[in-house]
Design a protein around this motif. Structure first.
Motif, PDB file in Angstrom:
ATOM      1  N   TYR A   8     -26.260 -73.069  -5.602  1.00  0.00           N
ATOM      2  CA  TYR A   8     -26.517 -72.233  -6.772  1.00  0.00           C
ATOM      3  C   TYR A   8     -27.253 -73.012  -7.860  1.00  0.00           C
ATOM      4  N   ASN A   9     -28.024 -72.278  -8.673  1.00  0.00           N
ATOM      5  CA  ASN A   9     -28.791 -72.943  -9.738  1.00  0.00           C
ATOM      6  C   ASN A   9     -28.342 -72.544 -11.141  1.00  0.00           C
ATOM      7  N   GLN A 215     -25.676 -63.510 -18.161  1.00  0.00           N
ATOM      8  CA  GLN A 215     -26.864 -63.702 -17.322  1.00  0.00           C
ATOM      9  C   GLN A 215     -28.122 -63.877 -18.160  1.00  0.00           C
ATOM     10  N   ARG A 216     -28.216 -63.154 -19.276  1.00  0.00           N
ATOM     11  CA  ARG A 216     -29.380 -63.325 -20.152  1.00  0.00           C
ATOM     12  C   ARG A 216     -29.435 -64.747 -20.691  1.00  0.00           C
ATOM     13  N   ALA A 220     -30.656 -67.919 -14.834  1.00  0.00           N
ATOM     14  CA  ALA A 220     -30.738 -68.436 -13.467  1.00  0.00           C
ATOM     15  C   ALA A 220     -30.829 -67.276 -12.489  1.00  0.00           C
ATOM     16  N   ASP A 221     -31.588 -67.464 -11.398  1.00  0.00           N
ATOM     17  CA  ASP A 221     -31.722 -66.386 -10.410  1.00  0.00           C
ATOM     18  C   ASP A 221     -30.684 -66.479  -9.293  1.00  0.00           C
ATOM     19  N   ARG A 222     -29.931 -67.583  -9.227  1.00  0.00           N
ATOM     20  CA  ARG A 222     -28.858 -67.719  -8.236  1.00  0.00           C
ATOM     21  C   ARG A 222     -27.592 -68.218  -8.934  1.00  0.00           C
TER      22      ARG A 222
END
Length: 273
Positions: A8-9, A215-216, A220-222
């Protein structure tokens, strides 16, 4: 933990039960924070706590060896300033259950905080935290305010910052929190006005509001959410389309008791593994 860092990133971390309990940092927590900093991975502590401002919570974590700057903390109290989810509070008279910093969250959202007294009138009730609650006096006053307004057809905005029912004090010891107070009030609402569908708007986990905000900020996308509670951390992450890790500390259920209704992506005995 090393396998998760490769997969994960971005990392969303619950505070109580994952990073710390009431008295100490939990095993592996300090090392995880330092690793995330060293690797340059985005991370955010996402907590249902609404009793302390991020700067206060940061100082308390620092005293336990957890170097978490305020900008890496997202509290449920901060969602009061989001009218999309909390509704408008600007200029509205509000009573707030919780210590002084809970009231500061409401004031920053534009509310006019008023003291909870026997004859107070207000347009909003905000249950932020159980700390400093005068029991049962303040709950009686809160219910009386609610009945006075609703029985006369006047609207009342009901907001719950922390939906948690309990939190971990130390191994083998838990305590009631704000969500349990709201559940008591909702029991009265459902009995007195069973068809009205009245209840609190929940801002903390598992509400979509706090995961959208997280998330905002994370960007990160993952991402992955690390938590100890199925009903809040894990269920909320799943609803937001985020992978999750049930960390076996805090309030995590015993092995074999994970139900199909809130399945984590991964199980991890503790951050030290």
């Amino acid at each position: 933990m090393s396998a998760l860092l490769e997969r994960y990133n971005g990392f969303l971390l619950d505070a109580f039960g994952v990073l710390l309990d009431k008295h100490q940092a939990l095993p592996g927590a300090v090392e995880l924070i330092e690793t995330l900093k060293r690797e340059g991975l985005p991370w955010l502590v996402v907590t249902n706590s609404a009793s302390r401002l991020p700067e206060t919570l940061s100082a308390e974590l620092d005293a336990l060896g957890l170097r978490v700057p305020p900008e890496h903390i997202l509290t449920s109290g901060s969602l009061l300033a989001d009218p999309e989810h909390a509704g408008p509070l600007t200029g509205r008279r509000a009573v707030v259950l919780g210590p002084r910093e809970s009231a500061v969250y409401a004031e920053r959202a534009g509310a006019v905080v008023v003291a909870l007294t026997d004859d107070v009138d207000a347009e909003a009730i905000i249950i932020a935290d159980q700390k400093d609650l005068r029991w049962p006096e303040q709950m009686d006053q809160l219910l009386s305010l609610l009945l006075r307004r609703l029985d006369t057809g006047r609207p009342l905005q009901l907001l719950l910052c922390n939906p948690d029912l309990i939190y971990p004090v130390r191994p083998g010891r838990v305590a009631l929190t704000a969500g349990a107070l709201a559940a008591m009030v909702e029991a009265v609402l459902h009995e007195r006005w069973p068809q009205a569908g009245l209840g609190f708007v929940r801002l903390g986990k598992p509400s979509p509001a706090i995961f959208e905000a997280a998330q905002r900020r994370l960007g990160a996308d993952r991402p992955v959410m690390l938590g100890d509670q199925l009903a809040t951390d894990i269920a909320g992450a799943a609803a937001a389309g985020i992978d999750s890790v049930l960390v076996g500390t805090g309030l995590a259920p015993a092995q074999g008791q994970v139900t199909a209704g809130a399945q984590p992506t991964w199980l991890l005995p503790s951050l030290a593994h």
